[in-house]
Design a protein around this motif. Structure first.
Motif: not given
Length: 431
Positions: A185-189, A146-151, A197-207, A160-163
């Motif tokens: 207390f918690l948010g997600g980013t 629900l609550i989306k933040t930066d890192t 395997q391939d540094p040119n490819k990226t994976l979306l990391q949820e933290r 605020w818009a994404e949240t």
């Protein structure tokens, strides 16, 4: 949908199984009749315990004993709340404890301190919300969706818009079915990382991110803002918003009502009842905030809203564990705007917040909350340009709406290291 009520229950109101059962009574008696969103903190002193465990694990010291105490504490509460074996809630409970152990096992001093702090301390709210939802037979939703933040670890900046989009997409349908429990207390980013395997490819990391200590109040305000809630109620172990902490000051006075502006200023100076960021989103949408006692839920409490009132009783605010830092230019030149810009930049980089500041011709002093790691980071940034001195173990006192009698009462017998007075506020730092 009808107007939503938001209830926030802090650590003291969910400190054990008996407290959670009392929470259930409050919800059943006062929360029925319209959609209800319940925001909960970690149980009792769980966050402090997780901080201790995190420090030990990160330094690769033994942490089995404090971790086992924490597990047993939650397991005992689960038994008392009749969390049945092999139910989805019990399986999720066991999974959370297992995930906590797994994340602790991979910690090391090289990992970024604040980022991994957020991953570990978040388990307190996740466990508490599961037990509260089980006790209420209510739905639960993960606040990190629900609550989306930066890192900005340990103090995530809310998008605020994404949240608001996430809240409106997920919560209304759940709230129409009955009470919903979520974590404070918690948010997600999320961010992209290269694949192995391939540094040119990226994976979306949820933290996981956190909103700052005591940030559950802020969570309630964020969600209320997005839902355009009817009201927010914070349930505390005091009779309402008081003019002082009764643990340190006798003969406290309850404010029956108080304006957003007055409360924001008191929170900024360190009043412990309300998190400093809580009031702004509520004030923007005119959402009233009630502070009530979970020990006496029928009592009036305090109403915080857009109002005019007569002069208030002086508010006494105490902040312990303070650090007084003094900077002087090495060539005895004046503290100029250029010098101040360098100091402020370093304070921001070290994530040290100024509680009081004062300058003279050749020195500049600030009082901040003490963090050994952050203070030493600041010293490393500034020692080449400035002569630095600091004192720790200090206390900052603030009197809001002071008068001569309140000043004399609070300063009596104390050695003042720094003092500052404005039209409505008197502050001093003492040993």
């Amino acid at each position: 949908m009808e107007k939503v009520q938001v209830y926030k229950f802090g650590g003291a109101s969910v400190k054990d199984a008996a407290a959670i059962l009392n929470l259930r009574n409050i919800v059943e008696q006062y929360g029925a009749g319209q959609p209800l969103l319940i925001v909960v903190s970690a149980m009792g002193k769980t966050t402090n315990a997780l901080e201790e465990i995190y420090e030990l694990a990160r330094k690769q010291h033994h942490y089995d004993e404090p971790l086992r105490r924490l597990e047993q504490f939650h397991e005992q509460a689960a038994v008392q709340l009749e969390l049945k074996a092999n139910t989805p809630a019990q399986l999720r409970f066991d999974t959370l404890l297992r995930q906590l152990r797994q994340q602790l096992e991979v910690l090391s001093p090289e990992l970024e301190f604040d980022e991994y702090y957020d991953q570990i301390v978040s388990f307190g709210e996740l466990l508490a919300s599961l037990l509260v939802a089980h006790c209420l037979n209510a739905q639960t939703i993960d606040c990190r969706t629900l609550i989306k933040t930066d890192t900005t670890w340990r103090e995530g900046k809310v998008d605020w818009a994404e949240t608001e989009a996430c809240v409106l997409a997920q919560l209304p349908s759940h709230l129409n079915q009955g009470p919903v429990v979520t974590q404070g207390f918690l948010g997600g980013t999320s961010y992209s990382v290269p694949t192995a395997q391939d540094p040119n490819k990226t994976l979306l990391q949820e933290r996981t991110t956190t909103l700052g200590r005591e940030g559950s109040d802020y969570t309630a305000a964020i969600l209320a803002y997005c839902l355009r809630a009817e009201s927010v109620t914070i349930w505390k172990d005091v009779a309402g918003l008081l003019n002082a902490d009764p643990k340190f000051f006798p003969d406290t006075v309850r404010y029956p009502e108080i304006s957003y502006r007055e409360t924001i200023e008191m929170a900024y100076y360190g009043a412990s009842v309300i998190h400093p960021k809580t009031l702004k989103p509520l004030a923007e949408r005119g959402i009233p905030l009630r502070v009530k006692s979970f020990l006496d839920p029928a009592a009036e409490g305090t109403l915080i809203h857009d109002c005019q009132h007569a002069a208030l009783a002086p508010a006494f605010i105490r902040k312990a564990d303070q650090c007084l830092l003094s900077f002087a230019s090495k060539d005895f030149s004046f503290i100029s705007e250029e010098n101040l810009a360098v100091i402020f930049s370093a304070l921001a980089q070290a994530k040290l917040k100024i509680n009081v500041m004062q300058n003279s011709a050749i020195s500049f002093s600030v009082c901040t909350d003490y963090s050994e790691r952050r203070v030493h980071q600041l010293l490393d940034l500034l020692r080449e340009q400035f002569t630095l001195h600091y004192n720790t173990g200090l206390t900052l006192f603030t009197i809001k709406n002071y008068d001569a009698a309140s000043m004399a009462q609070l300063t009596a017998g104390k050695r003042l290291l720094l003092e500052q007075r404005t039209r409505h506020t008197f502050q001093f730092v003492c040993a």
